[in-house]
Design an enzyme around this catalytic site. Structure first.
Site, PDB file in Angstrom:
ATOM      1  CG  ASN A   9      -1.994   1.005   1.204  1.00  0.00           C
ATOM      2  OD1 ASN A   9      -1.952   1.951   0.427  1.00  0.00           O
ATOM      3  ND2 ASN A   9      -2.985   0.833   2.069  1.00  0.00           N
ATOM      4  CG  HIS A 179      -9.568   7.041   0.514  1.00  0.00           C
ATOM      5  ND1 HIS A 179      -9.981   8.303   0.881  1.00  0.00           N
ATOM      6  CD2 HIS A 179      -8.213   7.083   0.503  1.00  0.00           C
ATOM      7  CE1 HIS A 179      -8.916   9.068   1.075  1.00  0.00           C
ATOM      8  NE2 HIS A 179      -7.835   8.352   0.859  1.00  0.00           N
ATOM      9  NE  ARG A 239      -4.740  14.610  -1.039  1.00  0.00           N
ATOM     10  CZ  ARG A 239      -4.971  13.303  -1.137  1.00  0.00           C
ATOM     11  NH1 ARG A 239      -5.734  12.834  -2.097  1.00  0.00           N
ATOM     12  NH2 ARG A 239      -4.444  12.470  -0.263  1.00  0.00           N
ATOM     13  CD  GLU A 380      -6.495   1.821   2.613  1.00  0.00           C
ATOM     14  OE1 GLU A 380      -7.056   2.694   1.941  1.00  0.00           O
ATOM     15  OE2 GLU A 380      -5.366   1.973   3.127  1.00  0.00           O
TER      16      GLU A 380
END
Length: 395
Positions: A9, A179, A239, A380
């Site tokens: 990841n 995501h 961001r 994840e």
């Protein structure tokens, strides 16, 4: 027959990894390389028998991957590199090309490189990781899990932008959502824990340095806050999230900068970092706010407000709300942020137990809350490992 699967990841300045024994889903070793490119990069790992954290200069993702492969051997979880059957990579943007995980091919690599303009912080580093494993583990089967694949079920009315239609036809400009492995994992986990009826209408909040909100109906994504790129949506660490698009040409003209510099500012200098002037780390911003820093407090207020807006909008998409899930670094660990978000959601029937919230309990809703509120650690990597098995067994 059991197989050793490595899930990779890659972030903009980090690499998380887990080696699984599949299909048992047993973790043999897990770890991370953080702060890549700095003199004090940190490499950490954990097995059943040992754990260690080292600080050493690791200049880039390729060097970080070399460290990971070396620790797999020296820790004893593999005796030889050839034992690793497959490597799964999380790649940020698959564009309109991929709705599920795929095997790595030269064409796939070309597409990932082509799409780096849409995910400048992640796609290039993900591709570096793929190429590094081709070099270090040439016999392993490599697959890619895309960060937007789970969101391919979003309906057209939700993913279309009101631009000339030919831009969608020619350039595939649309909302993609990101995501995906995280939203997929926590939504599946919530359904497993609380049952399909309690989780029919669910909103999942992935809150970390990158942040996104998703609406999940009957286990399928029907909307997500990130858009054509991971820049859109809620306020994030660096961001900006959603802004008036006219701000972009205005600042380019006023500051005499080109689109590349404007893109860098929106991706790297904005969000909590830009508003607070303190840090992109929510913990540092929260600390500064408690010490009276007004800009830090403003940054937190804007961050929370942007999340509340999306929750409200997605409750409309779902025609109600049964379960609200918090995950990722901030979502899992910041009782303050969860509390602030939920304070304005009473009209939806959300009410949390502050004692449970401070403990980061699995269920933090109050007994009289009409909505289940859960804190579910994301995973994840297991989605990536499962995808390796699916792709390679389908061949």
């Amino acid at each position: 027959m059991s197989k050793k699967i490595l899930a990779i990841n890659s972030g903009s300045s980090s690499i998380k990894f887990k080696l699984y024994l599949m299909p048992e889903e047993k973790v043999l070793i897990s770890g991370a390389v953080d702060n890549l490119g700095a003199s004090d990069s940190q490499f950490s790992y954990k097995t059943d028998k040992a754990s260690e954290t080292r600080q050493l200069p690791i200049k880039d993702h390729s060097e970080g991957i070399q460290q990971i492969i070396e620790i797999l051997e020296t820790s004893g979880v593999v005796k030889d590199r050839s034992e690793i059957y497959g490597v799964g990579h999380r790649i940020s943007h698959g564009g309109n090309y991929y709705t599920h995980a795929v095997e790595v091919t030269p064409e796939v690599e070309k597409r990932i490189d082509e799409l780096k303009v849409l995910s400048p912080l992640h796609n290039p580093n993900g591709l570096i990781g793929i190429k590094a494993f081709e070099k270090f583990l040439p016999d392993a089967k490599e697959t890619v899990t895309f960060d937007n694949s789970f969101h391919h079920t979003i309906p057209k009315k939700a993913y279309m932008y009101a631009l000339p239609y030919e831009f969608y036809e020619k350039y595939h400009i649309r909302r993609y959502g990101f995501h995906a492995p995280s939203h997929q994992y926590v939504s599946e986990k919530a359904r497993e824990l609380f049952g399909p009826e309690q989780t029919k209408r669910m909103i999942t909040c992935h809150l970390g340095n990158g942040a996104s909100i998703s609406a999940i109906l009957d286990g399928k994504s029907v909307n997500s806050s990130m858009g054509f790129t991971p820049l859109a949506g809620v306020v994030m660490g660096t961001r900006c999230g959603d802004i008036d698009p006219e701000i972009i040409p205005f600042l380019e003209e006023e500051l005499h900068i080109d689109s590349h510099e404007m893109r860098r500012i929106m991706n790297e200098d904005s969000g909590l970092k830009g508003l607070s002037g303190v840090s992109n780390d929510e913990r540092e911003v929260e600390k500064a706010a408690k010490n009276g820093n007004e800009r830090a407090q403003l940054a937190l207020d804007v961050f929370v407000h942007s999340i509340q807006q999306y929750i409200g909008a997605y409750t409309t998409d779902l025609e109600g709300l049964d379960t609200l899930v918090f995950t990722a670094g901030i979502g899992e660990h910041s009782a303050f942020i969860r509390s602030e978000i939920c304070k304005r959601l009473g009209y939806l029937g959300v009410k949390i137990d502050e004692a449970k919230n401070k403990e980061n309990a699995l269920s933090i809703e109050a007994p009289d809350s009409k909505v289940k509120v859960a804190v579910i650690p994301t995973n994840e990597e297991i989605i990536i490992a499962r995808d390796v098995m699916k792709v390679t067994q389908a061949q």
